[in-house]
Scaffold this motif. Structure first.
Motif, short mmCIF file in Angstrom:
data_model
loop_
_atom_site.label_atom_id
_atom_site.label_comp_id
_atom_site.label_asym_id
_atom_site.label_seq_id
_atom_site.Cartn_x
_atom_site.Cartn_y
_atom_site.Cartn_z
N ILE A 141 55.36 30.55 37.82
CA ILE A 141 55.00 29.47 36.89
C ILE A 141 53.76 29.86 35.86
N LEU A 142 53.44 31.33 36.22
CA LEU A 142 52.23 31.72 35.46
C LEU A 142 52.58 31.81 34.02
N THR A 143 53.70 32.51 33.76
CA THR A 143 54.03 32.79 32.25
C THR A 143 54.26 31.47 31.45
N GLU A 144 54.80 30.16 32.26
CA GLU A 144 54.78 29.08 31.24
C GLU A 144 53.32 28.33 31.07
N TYR A 145 52.39 28.81 32.05
CA TYR A 145 51.10 28.13 31.86
C TYR A 145 50.39 28.68 30.95
N ALA A 146 50.71 30.24 30.91
CA ALA A 146 49.91 30.98 29.94
C ALA A 146 50.29 30.53 28.45
N PRO A 185 40.57 38.52 45.14
CA PRO A 185 40.74 39.90 44.50
C PRO A 185 41.37 39.71 43.17
N ILE A 186 42.33 38.78 42.98
CA ILE A 186 43.03 38.49 41.69
C ILE A 186 42.09 37.81 40.73
N GLU A 187 41.55 36.64 41.23
CA GLU A 187 40.53 35.96 40.60
C GLU A 187 39.38 37.07 39.87
N TRP A 188 39.14 37.93 40.79
CA TRP A 188 38.03 38.70 40.26
C TRP A 188 38.44 39.74 39.03
N LEU A 189 39.86 40.14 39.28
CA LEU A 189 40.26 41.10 38.24
C LEU A 189 40.47 40.30 37.17
N ARG A 198 42.10 35.53 25.49
CA ARG A 198 42.07 36.79 26.09
C ARG A 198 42.16 36.41 27.57
N ARG A 199 41.65 35.22 28.23
CA ARG A 199 41.94 34.80 29.35
C ARG A 199 43.47 34.34 29.49
N LEU A 200 43.83 33.63 28.83
CA LEU A 200 45.40 33.36 28.70
C LEU A 200 46.15 34.48 28.69
N ILE A 201 45.90 35.44 27.88
CA ILE A 201 46.69 36.69 27.55
C ILE A 201 46.82 37.42 28.66
N VAL A 202 45.84 37.58 29.36
CA VAL A 202 45.61 38.16 30.66
C VAL A 202 46.89 37.37 31.59
N LEU A 203 46.51 36.30 31.67
CA LEU A 203 47.45 35.46 32.68
C LEU A 203 48.83 35.77 32.31
N LEU A 204 49.17 35.56 30.91
CA LEU A 204 50.42 36.08 30.51
C LEU A 204 50.97 37.24 31.07
N VAL A 205 50.25 38.38 31.09
CA VAL A 205 50.64 39.76 31.47
C VAL A 205 51.00 39.44 32.98
N PHE A 206 50.00 38.86 33.84
CA PHE A 206 50.15 38.80 35.13
C PHE A 206 51.47 37.97 35.37
N LEU A 214 54.33 37.60 33.63
CA LEU A 214 55.52 38.62 33.22
C LEU A 214 55.61 39.44 34.16
N LEU A 215 54.56 40.01 34.90
CA LEU A 215 54.77 41.16 36.02
C LEU A 215 55.27 40.43 37.25
N HIS A 216 54.83 39.05 37.54
CA HIS A 216 55.20 38.48 38.85
C HIS A 216 56.88 38.05 38.59
N LEU A 217 57.10 37.38 37.25
CA LEU A 217 58.41 37.18 37.09
C LEU A 217 59.45 38.37 37.17
N CYS A 218 58.99 39.34 36.45
CA CYS A 218 59.98 40.66 36.64
C CYS A 218 60.10 41.35 37.93
N LEU A 219 58.96 41.34 38.34
CA LEU A 219 58.93 42.38 39.46
C LEU A 219 58.62 41.68 41.10
N ILE A 220 58.56 40.66 41.03
CA ILE A 220 58.36 40.12 42.35
C ILE A 220 59.15 38.71 42.54
#
Length: 400
Positions: free
Chosen positions: A131-136, A375-379, A110-118, A120-126
């Motif tokens: 690198i987070l998607t590759e790491y997940a 903040p992001i670490e907490w989420l 679940r930790r890695l799936i949440v990272l994957l979502v973060f 993909l959002l970073h990749l597409c919107l920001i």
């Protein structure tokens, strides 16, 4: 009279007091290298400009060219390699921390799936340099190795790093876009990123993703191998109970050998039998190991803690700071903000980056004097555990 049942708090994140400062210091220092490369090579200009012929000769004045040359030789992929090693070590720490929890594998998944979502959002919107998607995705492959013995982790690391090095000699055919496609993308980037509104930049950013994916595919075996190498370093006890002599000697040897290999590859000294193709990628990995061992060894001394302690809060909030950098630099360089894309030399851009980094150092220290996590670490932790994590540093109330 029956005694009241004891409530056991479910396993949660590693407590701040249990963290290893030297690892946080290393992560904070590595983030400076990541910032410098991302800023100078990917926010300031198109990520693909570096693949054009003779790009460095047209990189501005002598100071700008010197900045680019130093970053490419001494930092470049070394900083990302350090982050990969640290991510693998962190995954192994979490795996060990949850040893008594029957849901360990599910929680880490679940930790890695949440990272994957973060990611993909970073990749597409920001920012599509994410690198987070590759790491997940790499973490999902590494996770089963952690269920096995230490030799399996080490063997996996050597195997995936071997695949990566083999790809230097025999690149997969048809993987990378043509020079014409790269030149066209750079021309469009110079116009859209510099002057476009958020919608136009977003559309172009999404359109670039197919060109960027091959870069991740090319580096993917290295990322997996370094994750496993970081996990092995943790399991071997090198990071848990640092051996100063081993760390110092490893740092000296790896920095010296890695620098020699990188310079040899750059100067084509090892041209015979195609050896120069291996010199730089192998030297990058060796040099990153040397950097890591040297910084950890220094951070475990009294003087080193005094000199490097400022980096620990930044390292504890690396996730928050990494995403914040993308937002800040996007606003500085893209058309929906200040529109400085393609208008600054490497030295001026790096100066801006250093100012942002210093501000993040101060903010991270201020924040962590008041809160347990960034903040992001907490989420991330809250979504991983499926339970609201305590944020304030105020003492927790005892369970009823």
């Amino acid at each position: 009279m029956m005694s009241a049942p004891t409530c056991v708090r479910p396993p949660g994140p590693v407590r701040p007091s249990d963290r290893i400062d030297s690892i946080d210091v290393l992560r904070g220092v590595a983030l400076l290298g990541v910032l410098a490369i991302n800023l100078v090579m990917e926010f300031r200009v198109s990520i693909f400009e570096q693949f054009l012929p003779a790009w460095q000769q047209h990189a501005g004045n002598p100071l700008d060219r010197a900045v680019v040359a130093i970053l490419m030789r001494a930092v470049d992929l070394k900083a990302f390699a350090l982050f990969s090693l640290l991510f693998g070590a962190g995954l192994a720490i979490q795996f060990e921390h949850l040893a008594a929890n029957p849901r360990r594998a599910r929680l880490l998944f679940r930790r890695l799936i949440v990272l994957l979502v973060f990611g993909l959002l970073h990749l597409c919107l920001i920012w599509n340099g994410d690198i987070l998607t590759e790491y997940a995705l790499a973490g999902l492959i590494v996770l089963p190795f952690l269920l096995g013995p230490r030799w399996l982790v080490a063997g996996g690391a050597l195997t995936f790093l071997g695949v990566y090095l083999a790809m230097q000699l025999w690149p997969p055919p048809g993987l990378f876009p043509s020079l014409g496609a790269i030149e066209l993308d750079v021309q469009q980037a110079n116009r859209i990123y510099a002057t476009g509104g958020f919608g136009e930049v977003l559309k172009f950013r999404l359109g670039e993703i197919p060109l960027i994916i091959p870069l991740h595919v090319y580096m993917f075996p290295r990322t997996i191998g370094l994750f496993l190498l970081g996990a092995f370093a943790w399991r071997s006890g090198v990071l848990r109970k640092p051996h100063q002599r081993l760390l110092v000697s490893t740092g000296a040897v790896c920095v010296g050998l890695g620098a020699l290999l990188v310079l040899a590859g750059a100067g084509d000294i090892l041209a015979a039998a195609g050896s120069s193709r291996l010199a730089t990628p192998l030297g990058t990995i060796v040099l990153a190991l040397g950097y890591g061992a040297t910084i950890v060894a220094a951070a475990n001394t009294a003087r080193g803690k005094a000199w490097l302690g400022w980096a620990a809060p930044l390292g504890r909030m690396a996730f928050t700071n990494y995403l914040a950098q993308s937002v800040i630099f996007g606003w500085i360089f893209y058309g929906y903000g200040l529109g400085l894309f393609g208008r600054l030399g490497a030295a001026a851009a790096l100066a801006i980056g250093l100012a942002v980094y210093v501000a993040q150092v101060m903010f991270s220290a201020w924040w962590l004097r008041r809160y347990r996590y960034g903040p992001i670490e907490w989420l991330w932790r809250t979504l991983m555990y499926g339970a609201w994590q305590p944020m304030s540093l105020a003492p927790l109330k005892p369970a009823a």
